[in-house]
Scaffold this active site. Structure first.
Site, PDB file in Angstrom:
ATOM      1  N   ARG A 229       0.880  -1.221  -0.111  1.00  0.00           N
ATOM      2  CA  ARG A 229       0.151   0.084  -0.130  1.00  0.00           C
ATOM      3  C   ARG A 229       0.981   1.142  -0.004  1.00  0.00           C
ATOM      4  O   ARG A 229       0.286   2.399  -0.001  1.00  0.00           O
ATOM      5  CB  ARG A 229      -0.720  -0.043   1.300  1.00  0.00           C
ATOM      6  CG  ARG A 229      -2.293  -0.420   1.025  1.00  0.00           C
ATOM      7  CD  ARG A 229      -3.054  -0.422   2.410  1.00  0.00           C
ATOM      8  NE  ARG A 229      -4.425  -0.275   2.426  1.00  0.00           N
ATOM      9  CZ  ARG A 229      -5.298  -1.284   2.416  1.00  0.00           C
ATOM     10  NH1 ARG A 229      -4.845  -2.186   2.182  1.00  0.00           N
ATOM     11  NH2 ARG A 229      -6.370  -0.833   2.383  1.00  0.00           N
TER      12      ARG A 229
ATOM     13  N   ARG B 187     -21.912  -2.064   3.058  1.00  0.00           N
ATOM     14  CA  ARG B 187     -21.191  -2.850   3.686  1.00  0.00           C
ATOM     15  C   ARG B 187     -21.077  -2.690   5.276  1.00  0.00           C
ATOM     16  O   ARG B 187     -21.105  -3.467   6.028  1.00  0.00           O
ATOM     17  CB  ARG B 187     -19.535  -2.971   3.214  1.00  0.00           C
ATOM     18  CG  ARG B 187     -18.682  -4.206   3.651  1.00  0.00           C
ATOM     19  CD  ARG B 187     -17.371  -4.310   3.300  1.00  0.00           C
ATOM     20  NE  ARG B 187     -16.673  -3.202   3.450  1.00  0.00           N
ATOM     21  CZ  ARG B 187     -15.539  -3.173   2.904  1.00  0.00           C
ATOM     22  NH1 ARG B 187     -15.012  -4.180   1.955  1.00  0.00           N
ATOM     23  NH2 ARG B 187     -14.582  -2.247   3.171  1.00  0.00           N
TER      24      ARG B 187
ATOM     25  N   ARG C  31      -9.958   6.970   4.256  1.00  0.00           N
ATOM     26  CA  ARG C  31      -9.304   5.816   3.417  1.00  0.00           C
ATOM     27  C   ARG C  31      -9.175   6.115   2.157  1.00  0.00           C
ATOM     28  O   ARG C  31      -7.994   5.770   1.340  1.00  0.00           O
ATOM     29  CB  ARG C  31     -10.116   4.523   3.856  1.00  0.00           C
ATOM     30  CG  ARG C  31      -9.958   3.886   5.258  1.00  0.00           C
ATOM     31  CD  ARG C  31     -10.984   3.143   5.791  1.00  0.00           C
ATOM     32  NE  ARG C  31     -11.363   1.901   4.849  1.00  0.00           N
ATOM     33  CZ  ARG C  31     -12.576   1.213   4.354  1.00  0.00           C
ATOM     34  NH1 ARG C  31     -13.499   1.698   5.185  1.00  0.00           N
ATOM     35  NH2 ARG C  31     -12.425   0.281   3.617  1.00  0.00           N
TER      36      ARG C  31
HETATM   37  P1  ADP Z   1      -9.698  -1.557   2.237  1.00  0.00           P
HETATM   38  O1  ADP Z   1      -9.012  -2.008   1.055  1.00  0.00           O
HETATM   39  O2  ADP Z   1     -11.590  -1.822   1.944  1.00  0.00           O
HETATM   40  O3  ADP Z   1      -9.536  -0.222   2.691  1.00  0.00           O
HETATM   41  P2  ADP Z   1      -8.605  -3.501   3.896  1.00  0.00           P
HETATM   42  O4  ADP Z   1      -9.447  -4.717   4.764  1.00  0.00           O
HETATM   43  O5  ADP Z   1      -7.717  -3.958   2.922  1.00  0.00           O
HETATM   44  O6  ADP Z   1      -9.465  -2.345   3.465  1.00  0.00           O
HETATM   45  O7  ADP Z   1      -7.891  -2.721   4.953  1.00  0.00           O
HETATM   46  C1  ADP Z   1      -8.325  -2.232   6.113  1.00  0.00           C
HETATM   47  C2  ADP Z   1      -7.330  -1.392   6.961  1.00  0.00           C
HETATM   48  O8  ADP Z   1      -6.304  -2.364   7.394  1.00  0.00           O
HETATM   49  C3  ADP Z   1      -7.016  -0.244   6.277  1.00  0.00           C
HETATM   50  O9  ADP Z   1      -7.402   0.997   6.200  1.00  0.00           O
HETATM   51  C4  ADP Z   1      -5.527  -0.016   7.068  1.00  0.00           C
HETATM   52  O10 ADP Z   1      -5.503   0.683   8.322  1.00  0.00           O
HETATM   53  C5  ADP Z   1      -4.895  -1.474   7.435  1.00  0.00           C
HETATM   54  N1  ADP Z   1      -4.091  -2.088   6.580  1.00  0.00           N
HETATM   55  C6  ADP Z   1      -4.357  -2.958   5.658  1.00  0.00           C
HETATM   56  N2  ADP Z   1      -3.508  -3.490   4.699  1.00  0.00           N
HETATM   57  C7  ADP Z   1      -2.384  -2.483   5.114  1.00  0.00           C
HETATM   58  C8  ADP Z   1      -1.106  -2.036   4.726  1.00  0.00           C
HETATM   59  N3  ADP Z   1      -0.330  -2.979   3.530  1.00  0.00           N
HETATM   60  N4  ADP Z   1      -0.301  -0.966   5.084  1.00  0.00           N
HETATM   61  C9  ADP Z   1      -1.189  -0.406   6.294  1.00  0.00           C
HETATM   62  N5  ADP Z   1      -2.383  -0.549   6.508  1.00  0.00           N
HETATM   63  C10 ADP Z   1      -2.816  -1.640   6.182  1.00  0.00           C
END
Ligand code: ADP
Length: 189
Positions: free
Chosen positions: A88, A125, A142
């Site tokens: 990310r 959701r 987000r």
């Molecule tokens: P979405 O893609 O719908 O925003 P996710 O379920 O992938 O949701 O992620 C939810 C939360 O988990 C993110 O908003 C963040 O806080 C955390 N998160 C997940 N993956 C990462 C990552 N690779 N780096 C930093 N934070 C992460």
């Protein structure tokens, strides 16, 4: 098959990752799911990430890289994976390169969906799944984080010709079919 899905919250990464992993018989690795399980279990990791997650902020690159390194070391990930939620940030992308050194190329799929559709899907959701970070103000954060920290990765992978962009604003099975077609045509690093 080593596939990475990138796209804003609500674009359907999770749905597509589940379907593709099943079809290819590789694990669906969702960093969001791993973190939510950690929070629910009350582990030290869960305590460390709870606040950032509930604010829609990113968890630190160090924590995420350790977590993914550990998950990729599991036996079921030796033949491939569908990675949903990592990398990310650019730092995480470099870390993934290191983890992939001995494994071979990755394919990266960007899933696009218009912002108003994302907000619609996530508010639905929130009701169905009860995810607190689907609250409207957190969703906006987000989305901001996605545009600021994650979307630069698209250029990073595009330069390597590892990226294909797919319209996610269609029926899930159409999206799955197109990803499959593109990946089988052989996009890779
Ligand atoms: P979405 O893609 O719908 O925003 P996710 O379920 O992938 O949701 O992620 C939810 C939360 O988990 C993110 O908003 C963040 O806080 C955390 N998160 C997940 N993956 C990462 C990552 N690779 N780096 C930093 N934070 C992460």
């Amino acid at each position: 098959m080593h596939l990475v899905l990138i796209g804003p919250p609500g674009c359907g990464k999770g749905t597509q990752a589940t379907r593709l992993a099943l079809a290819w018989n590789v694990p669906h690795i969702s960093t969001g799911d791993i973190l939510r399980r950690a929070v629910a279990s009350g582990s030290m990791l869960g305590d460390a990430v709870r606040d950032s997650m509930s604010r829609g902020e990113l968890v630190s690159d160090e924590i995420m890289t350790d977590l993914v390194a550990e998950r990729l070391a599991d036996l079921d990930a030796t033949t491939g994976f569908v990675l949903d939620g990592f990398p990310r940030t650019i730092e995480q992308a470099y870390a993934l390169d290191v983890l992939m050194e001995e494994r071979g190329p990755i394919a990266v799929v960007e899933l696009t969906t218009p912002d108003d559709e994302l907000v619609r899907r996530l508010s639905r959701r929130r009701i169905v799944e009860g995810r607190e970070d689907d609250d409207e103000s957190v969703v906006r954060e987000r989305l901001r984080v996605y545009h600021r920290a994650t979307s630069p990765l698209l250029e990073f992978y595009r330069r390597r010709q590892a990226l294909v962009t797919i319209d996610g604003h269609r029926a899930p099975e159409e999206v799955t079919a197109e990803i499959t077609r593109e990946v089988e045509r052989g996009i890779h690093v």
